[in-house]
Design an enzyme around this catalytic site. Structure first.
Site, PDB file in Angstrom:
ATOM      1  N   LYS A  22      59.850   1.154  32.628  1.00 39.47           N
ATOM      2  CA  LYS A  22      60.687   0.387  33.564  1.00 39.47           C
ATOM      3  C   LYS A  22      59.988  -0.908  33.975  1.00 39.47           C
ATOM      4  O   LYS A  22      60.593  -1.976  33.956  1.00 39.47           O
ATOM      5  CB  LYS A  22      60.986   1.270  34.791  1.00 39.47           C
ATOM      6  CG  LYS A  22      61.906   0.629  35.806  1.00 39.47           C
ATOM      7  CD  LYS A  22      62.723   1.667  36.537  1.00 39.47           C
ATOM      8  CE  LYS A  22      61.977   2.282  37.710  1.00 39.47           C
ATOM      9  NZ  LYS A  22      61.942   1.394  38.890  1.00 39.47           N
ATOM     10  N   SER A  23      58.724  -0.826  34.347  1.00 45.89           N
ATOM     11  CA  SER A  23      58.011  -2.033  34.792  1.00 45.89           C
ATOM     12  C   SER A  23      57.991  -3.095  33.700  1.00 45.89           C
ATOM     13  O   SER A  23      58.190  -4.286  33.960  1.00 45.89           O
ATOM     14  CB  SER A  23      56.558  -1.683  35.138  1.00 45.89           C
ATOM     15  OG  SER A  23      56.499  -0.876  36.278  1.00 45.89           O
ATOM     16  N   ARG A 126      63.442  -1.338  52.532  1.00 44.62           N
ATOM     17  CA  ARG A 126      62.101  -1.547  51.967  1.00 44.62           C
ATOM     18  C   ARG A 126      61.462  -2.791  52.597  1.00 44.62           C
ATOM     19  O   ARG A 126      62.097  -3.850  52.684  1.00 44.62           O
ATOM     20  CB  ARG A 126      62.177  -1.721  50.434  1.00 44.62           C
ATOM     21  CG  ARG A 126      62.987  -0.666  49.703  1.00 44.62           C
ATOM     22  CD  ARG A 126      62.226   0.568  49.326  1.00 44.62           C
ATOM     23  NE  ARG A 126      61.000   0.405  48.603  1.00 44.62           N
ATOM     24  CZ  ARG A 126      60.879   0.429  47.286  1.00 44.62           C
ATOM     25  NH1 ARG A 126      61.945   0.577  46.524  1.00 44.62           N
ATOM     26  NH2 ARG A 126      59.693   0.326  46.717  1.00 44.62           N
ATOM     27  N   ASP A 327      53.461   6.277  41.185  1.00 46.07           N
ATOM     28  CA  ASP A 327      54.826   6.793  41.001  1.00 46.07           C
ATOM     29  C   ASP A 327      54.834   8.252  40.548  1.00 46.07           C
ATOM     30  O   ASP A 327      55.895   8.889  40.518  1.00 46.07           O
ATOM     31  CB  ASP A 327      55.581   5.932  39.981  1.00 46.07           C
ATOM     32  CG  ASP A 327      55.892   4.552  40.555  1.00 46.07           C
ATOM     33  OD1 ASP A 327      55.830   4.382  41.791  1.00 46.07           O
ATOM     34  OD2 ASP A 327      56.187   3.641  39.760  1.00 46.07           O
TER      35      ASP A 327
END
Ligand code: S3P
Length: 439
Positions: A22-23, A126, A327
């Site tokens: 994803k990153s 956030r 994560d």
């Protein structure tokens, strides 16, 4: 609202590939968009978060072609160059994606237009001051409204307005916490700044931005915990291959370790050393994990990884293992709940500001299943048990909590229902299908 019903499984067997990281997928679209030339991105993660990134850059005039029908073909980004983005006609909606909003803030800081960034209920909670603070020092205006109030010390949350400036002013900045998102936002703004922008981190966070900016020809230097960047033109080399996401693989790695006579191979998985904390943690817990590297000189290293069921034991997890496995800490909590002895995860406060407060979501859910967990400030203490009981648990809208609890259910007695699982589509739409294939 969808749910996942999990029944106990005896073992996990086979070979899989997990979807692209994803990153790296986010960064490939972003950097491709502000580079000269086209970039073909293979094995791109077609999850909702990365689609938010694509939508944002399309809204700023970048042509991005998506493969039809599936990931067999690359995503193609027709770069506009560093200064080619257009002012978006309406606000940019970024869904659940923290990486999109924070990295985008860095790019938008260097544009001479105004933009507004919004997101879903979770993204709207956030904290964004950690990014805004440095970008304001560089000359951008960021706040809930303009003019930004003179007292800028307050925390801020999306929706956010950004008034960029070109060129920005280079800064020398020390990050208060290890954060790849904040580091990346400043590095991206540094591409638009006069002079050399330098960032120091307390501990090393993932370095995908540094690696990819180098590939795009940026003037960037890494020296331990210090990274410097100068104003640069990005030029595409044409192709990027996105390795399998170690954060997605982690759920199956732990499942294979805790279930009976499992043996699982995960192919083409990313093994960037700033991301392999999960492998170090699971090995230290006694996990049998074999790594066969592929193509050592790739910009992002990859390996085939084979995991065999193992008796796990409790350990202490601290220091740079925290950012290197940030994560994966929810699924580490599951591994610890089934390990012999006590696991202590120290200094995990950053988990409180993820898609949900993951210390609360995971400990509450695991306790419902009978786990023995104590939270002391930002430390998590887990005394392992042979087994847990199936229960109704909740994702709280957080993809990694949802998938971690599904894996816990595989080793529990009785049925586990994980409620509110639509969020899994943000990072791993294939999760349920792969789970069915393997058990
Ligand atoms: C990410 C960095 C991490 C991580 C997030 C992705 C990135 O966040 O938790 O899922 O792609 O840069 P922080 O930088 O807030 O630690």
């Amino acid at each position: 609202m969808s749910k996942l019903v999990i029944t106990p499984a005896k073992k996990l067997q086979g070979a899989i590939e997990v979807p692209g990281d994803k990153s790296i997928s986010h960064r490939a679209v972003m950097f491709g968009s502000i580079a000269e030339g086209s970039t073909k991105i293979s094995n791109f993660l077609m999850g909702e978060d990365c689609v938010s990134t694509i939508n944002a850059f399309r809204a700023m005039g970048v042509e991005i072609q998506l493969p039809v029908p599936s990931s067999q073909f690359p995503v193609v980004v027709k770069g506009k160059g560093l200064r080619g983005l257009k002012e978006p006609k309406k606000e940019l909606y970024l869904g659940n994606s923290g990486t999109t909003i924070r990295l985008l803030m860095g790019i938008l800081a260097g544009q001479d237009f105004e933009s507004t960034l919004t997101g879903d209920a979770s993204l709207s909670k956030r904290p964004m001051k950690r990014v805004a603070e440095s970008l304001r020092l560089m000359g951008a205006q960021i706040g809930s409204q303009f003019p930004v109030p003179s007292s800028q010390s307050k925390e801020i949350y999306p929706p956010l307005k950004i008034k960029g400036k070109y060129p920005l002013k280079a800064i020398d900045y020390t990050l208060p916490m290890p954060s790849a998102q904040v580091k990346s936002a400043i590095l991206l703004a540094g591409l638009y700044a006069d002079g050399t922008t330098t960032i120091s981190e307390p501990l090393k966070s993932r370095d995908h931005t540094e690696r990819m900016l180098k590939e795009f020809g940026a003037n960037i230097k890494v020296d331990g915990l210090k990274v410097s960047v100068k104003r640069s033109v990005l030029r595409s080399k044409g192709r990027i291959y996105v390795p399998g996401d170690i954060s997605s693989a982690a759920f199956f790695m732990v499942a294979a370790l805790i279930l009976g006579s499992s043996r699982l191979t995960i192919k083409n998985m990313g093994v960037n050393p700033t991301r392999t904390g999960i492998i170090d943690i699971l090995k230290a817990m006694g996990g049998d994990i074999k790594i066969s590297p592929i193509g050592l000189n790739l910009p992002e290293p990859m390996a085939d990884v084979t995991i065999s069921a193992s008796a796990l034991k409790g350990i202490v997890i601290e220091g740079d293992l925290i950012p290197r496995a940030i994560d994966e800490l929810p699924i580490v909590m599951v591994a610890a709940a089934f390990a012999q002895g006590t696991t202590v995860i120290k200094g995990a406060g950053e988990l409180r500001v993820k898609e949900t407060d993951r210390i609360e979501s995971m400990s509450g859910n695991l306790k419902k299943m009978g786990a023995d967990i104590t939270i002391e400030q930002d430390n998590i203490i887990i005394r392992g048990r042979e087994t847990l009981n199936g229960a109704d648990v909740d994702s709280f809208g957080d993809h990694r909590t949802a998938m971690s609890m599904a894996i816990a259910g595989l080793r529990a007695q009785g049925r586990t229902s994980v409620l509110n699982t639509d969020c899994i589509n943000t990072s791993f739409p294939e999760f349920e299908g792969l789970l069915h294939k393997l058990v």
